[in-house]
Design a protein around this motif. Structure first.
Motif, PDB file in Angstrom:
ATOM      1  N   HIS A  36       0.803  -1.222   0.000  1.00  0.00           N
ATOM      2  CA  HIS A  36       0.000   0.000   0.000  1.00  0.00           C
ATOM      3  C   HIS A  36       0.837   1.274   0.000  1.00  0.00           C
ATOM      4  O   HIS A  36       0.318   2.347  -0.285  1.00  0.00           O
ATOM      5  N   LEU A  37       2.116   1.156   0.352  1.00  0.00           N
ATOM      6  CA  LEU A  37       2.971   2.339   0.442  1.00  0.00           C
ATOM      7  C   LEU A  37       4.408   1.870   0.319  1.00  0.00           C
ATOM      8  O   LEU A  37       4.775   0.828   0.854  1.00  0.00           O
ATOM      9  N   LEU A  38       5.210   2.651  -0.387  1.00  0.00           N
ATOM     10  CA  LEU A  38       6.647   2.386  -0.473  1.00  0.00           C
ATOM     11  C   LEU A  38       7.361   3.725  -0.448  1.00  0.00           C
ATOM     12  O   LEU A  38       7.060   4.606  -1.252  1.00  0.00           O
ATOM     13  N   GLU A  39       8.280   3.886   0.500  1.00  0.00           N
ATOM     14  CA  GLU A  39       9.060   5.110   0.602  1.00  0.00           C
ATOM     15  C   GLU A  39      10.524   4.752   0.793  1.00  0.00           C
ATOM     16  O   GLU A  39      10.848   3.703   1.355  1.00  0.00           O
ATOM     17  N   LEU A  40      11.393   5.649   0.332  1.00  0.00           N
ATOM     18  CA  LEU A  40      12.833   5.491   0.502  1.00  0.00           C
ATOM     19  C   LEU A  40      13.350   6.716   1.236  1.00  0.00           C
ATOM     20  O   LEU A  40      13.032   7.848   0.869  1.00  0.00           O
ATOM     21  N   TYR A  41      14.142   6.486   2.270  1.00  0.00           N
ATOM     22  CA  TYR A  41      14.733   7.560   3.068  1.00  0.00           C
ATOM     23  C   TYR A  41      16.253   7.431   3.031  1.00  0.00           C
ATOM     24  O   TYR A  41      16.779   6.335   2.887  1.00  0.00           O
ATOM     25  N   ARG A  42      16.920   8.575   3.210  1.00  0.00           N
ATOM     26  CA  ARG A  42      18.384   8.603   3.271  1.00  0.00           C
ATOM     27  C   ARG A  42      18.813   9.349   4.529  1.00  0.00           C
ATOM     28  O   ARG A  42      18.290  10.438   4.814  1.00  0.00           O
ATOM     29  N   ASP A  43      19.725   8.769   5.278  1.00  0.00           N
ATOM     30  CA  ASP A  43      20.224   9.406   6.487  1.00  0.00           C
ATOM     31  C   ASP A  43      20.931  10.705   6.133  1.00  0.00           C
ATOM     32  O   ASP A  43      21.713  10.760   5.184  1.00  0.00           O
ATOM     33  N   GLN A  44      20.655  11.766   6.889  1.00  0.00           N
ATOM     34  CA  GLN A  44      21.246  13.079   6.598  1.00  0.00           C
ATOM     35  C   GLN A  44      22.723  13.147   6.952  1.00  0.00           C
ATOM     36  O   GLN A  44      23.459  13.912   6.337  1.00  0.00           O
ATOM     37  N   THR A  45      23.155  12.391   7.935  1.00  0.00           N
ATOM     38  CA  THR A  45      24.551  12.427   8.371  1.00  0.00           C
ATOM     39  C   THR A  45      25.389  11.362   7.669  1.00  0.00           C
ATOM     40  O   THR A  45      26.447  11.658   7.120  1.00  0.00           O
ATOM     41  N   ASN A  46      24.921  10.130   7.714  1.00  0.00           N
ATOM     42  CA  ASN A  46      25.615   9.014   7.060  1.00  0.00           C
ATOM     43  C   ASN A  46      24.906   8.732   5.744  1.00  0.00           C
ATOM     44  O   ASN A  46      24.007   7.894   5.677  1.00  0.00           O
TER      45      ASN A  46
END
Length: 106
Positions: A36-46
């Protein structure tokens, strides 16, 4: 509803390869039955650390995806890019707040 969070850490020189593979497959993953949902996140520091966040109707739907040819193909291209073992969690949502909560006490 099952929520799946996967943490992945990549070799810095392999990030573009990962992002290209994700871009090529994200719509297919999202269209998979039960997703129902797919998201991708990226760490701001690493910045070599990424998280996928997905909602599934059930554990059975997630497991069907995880044994599918689509997953096997995506994973075969993703796995060699890691610089650490991926981690995954299946979680239940306990609280969700939407909107502006800054003025909650006014």
């Amino acid at each position: 509803m099952l929520i799946r969070i996967v943490k992945m850490s990549f070799q810095p020189e392999k990030i573009d390869t990962f992002l290209s593979n994700f871009e090529a497959n994200k719509s297919k993953i999202r269209a998979f039955e039960g997703c129902h949902l797919l998201e991708l996140y990226r760490d701001q520091t690493n910045t070599n650390i990424f998280f996928t966040y997905s909602y599934w109707t059930s554990e059975a739907d997630l497991n069907t995806y995880r044994t599918s040819d689509l997953f096997k193909g995506v994973w075969a291209k993703t796995k060699p890019l890691f610089n650490a073992k991926p981690e995954a969690w299946s979680v239940d949502k306990l609280v969700s707040l939407n909107g502006d909560v800054r003025n909650i006490n006014n």
